[in-house]
Design a protein around this motif. Sequence first.
Motif, mmCIF file in Angstrom:
data_model
loop_
_atom_site.group_PDB
_atom_site.id
_atom_site.type_symbol
_atom_site.label_atom_id
_atom_site.label_comp_id
_atom_site.label_asym_id
_atom_site.label_seq_id
_atom_site.Cartn_x
_atom_site.Cartn_y
_atom_site.Cartn_z
ATOM 1 N N VAL A 176 40.492 11.073 154.391
ATOM 2 C CA VAL A 176 40.664 12.480 154.770
ATOM 3 C C VAL A 176 41.388 12.636 156.101
ATOM 4 O O VAL A 176 41.857 13.709 156.428
ATOM 5 C CB VAL A 176 39.302 13.208 154.834
ATOM 6 C CG1 VAL A 176 38.911 13.715 153.472
ATOM 7 C CG2 VAL A 176 38.246 12.321 155.433
ATOM 8 N N LYS B 11 53.565 16.805 157.954
ATOM 9 C CA LYS B 11 53.175 18.171 158.319
ATOM 10 C C LYS B 11 53.963 19.233 157.557
ATOM 11 O O LYS B 11 53.531 20.370 157.447
ATOM 12 C CB LYS B 11 53.382 18.394 159.824
ATOM 13 C CG LYS B 11 52.510 17.528 160.691
ATOM 14 C CD LYS B 11 51.091 18.018 160.657
ATOM 15 C CE LYS B 11 50.054 16.954 160.904
ATOM 16 N NZ LYS B 11 50.444 15.596 161.091
ATOM 17 N N PRO C 75 50.836 13.709 148.278
ATOM 18 C CA PRO C 75 49.612 14.087 148.997
ATOM 19 C C PRO C 75 48.370 13.378 148.455
ATOM 20 O O PRO C 75 47.543 12.894 149.234
ATOM 21 C CB PRO C 75 49.532 15.597 148.759
ATOM 22 C CG PRO C 75 50.905 16.011 148.461
ATOM 23 C CD PRO C 75 51.557 14.873 147.767
ATOM 24 N N ARG D 256 45.937 10.789 150.484
ATOM 25 C CA ARG D 256 44.491 10.945 150.613
ATOM 26 C C ARG D 256 43.824 9.644 150.170
ATOM 27 O O ARG D 256 42.850 9.192 150.767
ATOM 28 C CB ARG D 256 44.008 12.120 149.766
ATOM 29 C CG ARG D 256 42.645 12.636 150.199
ATOM 30 C CD ARG D 256 42.329 13.979 149.575
ATOM 31 N NE ARG D 256 43.297 15.002 149.973
ATOM 32 C CZ ARG D 256 43.926 15.777 149.099
ATOM 33 N NH1 ARG D 256 43.717 15.634 147.814
ATOM 34 N NH2 ARG D 256 44.778 16.676 149.516
ATOM 35 N N TYR E 111 44.199 12.094 157.100
ATOM 36 C CA TYR E 111 45.610 12.468 157.144
ATOM 37 C C TYR E 111 45.805 13.977 157.246
ATOM 38 O O TYR E 111 46.878 14.445 157.578
ATOM 39 C CB TYR E 111 46.349 11.881 155.938
ATOM 40 C CG TYR E 111 46.602 12.808 154.793
ATOM 41 C CD1 TYR E 111 47.829 13.464 154.667
ATOM 42 C CD2 TYR E 111 45.632 13.040 153.832
ATOM 43 C CE1 TYR E 111 48.061 14.316 153.612
ATOM 44 C CE2 TYR E 111 45.862 13.887 152.791
ATOM 45 C CZ TYR E 111 47.069 14.527 152.679
ATOM 46 O OH TYR E 111 47.301 15.371 151.644
ATOM 47 N N GLU E 112 44.726 14.747 156.980
ATOM 48 C CA GLU E 112 44.880 16.192 157.078
ATOM 49 C C GLU E 112 44.742 16.687 158.512
ATOM 50 O O GLU E 112 45.004 17.844 158.797
ATOM 51 C CB GLU E 112 43.861 16.882 156.162
ATOM 52 C CG GLU E 112 44.394 16.962 154.735
ATOM 53 C CD GLU E 112 43.320 17.149 153.705
ATOM 54 O OE1 GLU E 112 42.168 17.383 154.096
ATOM 55 O OE2 GLU E 112 43.637 17.048 152.515
#
Lengths: 272, 169
Positions: B96, B48, B87, B91, B98-99
Amino acid sequence: MQQIINFILRYKNTLLYVFLLFIALTITIQSHSYHKSKFFNSANSLSGNIYQTSFNVSSYFNLNQENKRLLEENLRLRNILFNQNKLLDTVISDSTTNYTVISAQIIKNSYAKPMNYITLNKGSKQGVAQDMGVINAKGILGIVENTSTSFATVQSILNTKSNINAKIKNTDYFGSLIWNTEDANTVQLTDVPRLVKLHVGDTIVTGAMSSIFPENIPIGTIKEFDLNSSKSYYKINISLFNNMTNLKNAYIINNIKREEILELESETTNGK
Amino acid sequence: MANSFYFINIIRFTLLVLLQVMVFNRLNFYGFINPMVYILFLYWFPIKENKSPFIIISFLLGFFIDFLSDSMAINTVATVSIAYLRPALMRFCFGVNYEFQNFKITSTAKLQQLTFLSLLILIHHIIFFSLEIFNLSYLLVILKKVIATSLATWLICLLVSSLFSVKKK
């Protein structure tokens, strides 16, 4: 203007990355040239003290073995001393000594990288300076590259930058000692002309051409030799007397006349 | 909460640097294998957080390792690079997902975690050894070192991370 700021904001991570990468690469490339590695060396007081602490703990583990090694060295030196005719008669005066010796302990050593360095726990406070030779009882170790007040880093002979004058014992044929990074117990001697008769097992010692090491300090024995591609010089593999993977004590050699020699040499080359 | 976060990361940072420099840099298994466990810091670091501080922290991590081990700045180059690529790698490994806000690395499949760790290690080691040897004629040596050290690093990282695994809440 707005667009430029937007651009910077949008790619700020990339820009940061490129910036940091640039710094790191600059330092790396600078350190590739001789004597420029001023900053990244473990002679600085932070790393020196960390390694000294760790050495203080780990040195207890093989005190026994190390004592035996020092005893053997004493034995050998006593033998030489007692067999000298002018026993204890020799007065050591300033005019006859060429070299002074400083003892030191090795607090960090590496041998698996292409450029290996040794860190010693003696520094400029004890009189250690750049370009002094470092040996131990069995043979040569390297040359002092950087010093801080109480630590020194030594460019090991297992370093691609290392280049030391060496010769075949009892002859005057010399070459340069280099390392091809392959084996921590084998170094290479190049530039020995093909007319020299070599034998496997011949001893290699330091040559008289260098102002860093005294002559005849042992290095190793010839393991195998071959002519190079142009067939005019030998490529010799030497197995070292020293086990470079297990070192504890070292001696730093200070050639008192070195500055005089260097001065004279530079005068001669410039005075043409 | 914020305090304990800083505390944990500072401790982790220091311990990993010391562990790397004092223990793993001296291992010399088979004469040349020195696992690089400090990569775990990048594996463990929270997702985060902002990316720029993360890149700077990684730079510092590599910097300290280099500072203590006479290795020019090659650890720094390799560490900053995987920090920047992280990042994208996430991915790739976690999709996706992980966002999303409630994404946790521990809640993903074991295989995805392993792929992520392996990719981090592999990229790091390729950059590291290419720069260390800095000579394409030694390509085989580079390959040998990359493969052998990656395996060792991977194994040690798995052991260490299972030893200090984050407890599932």
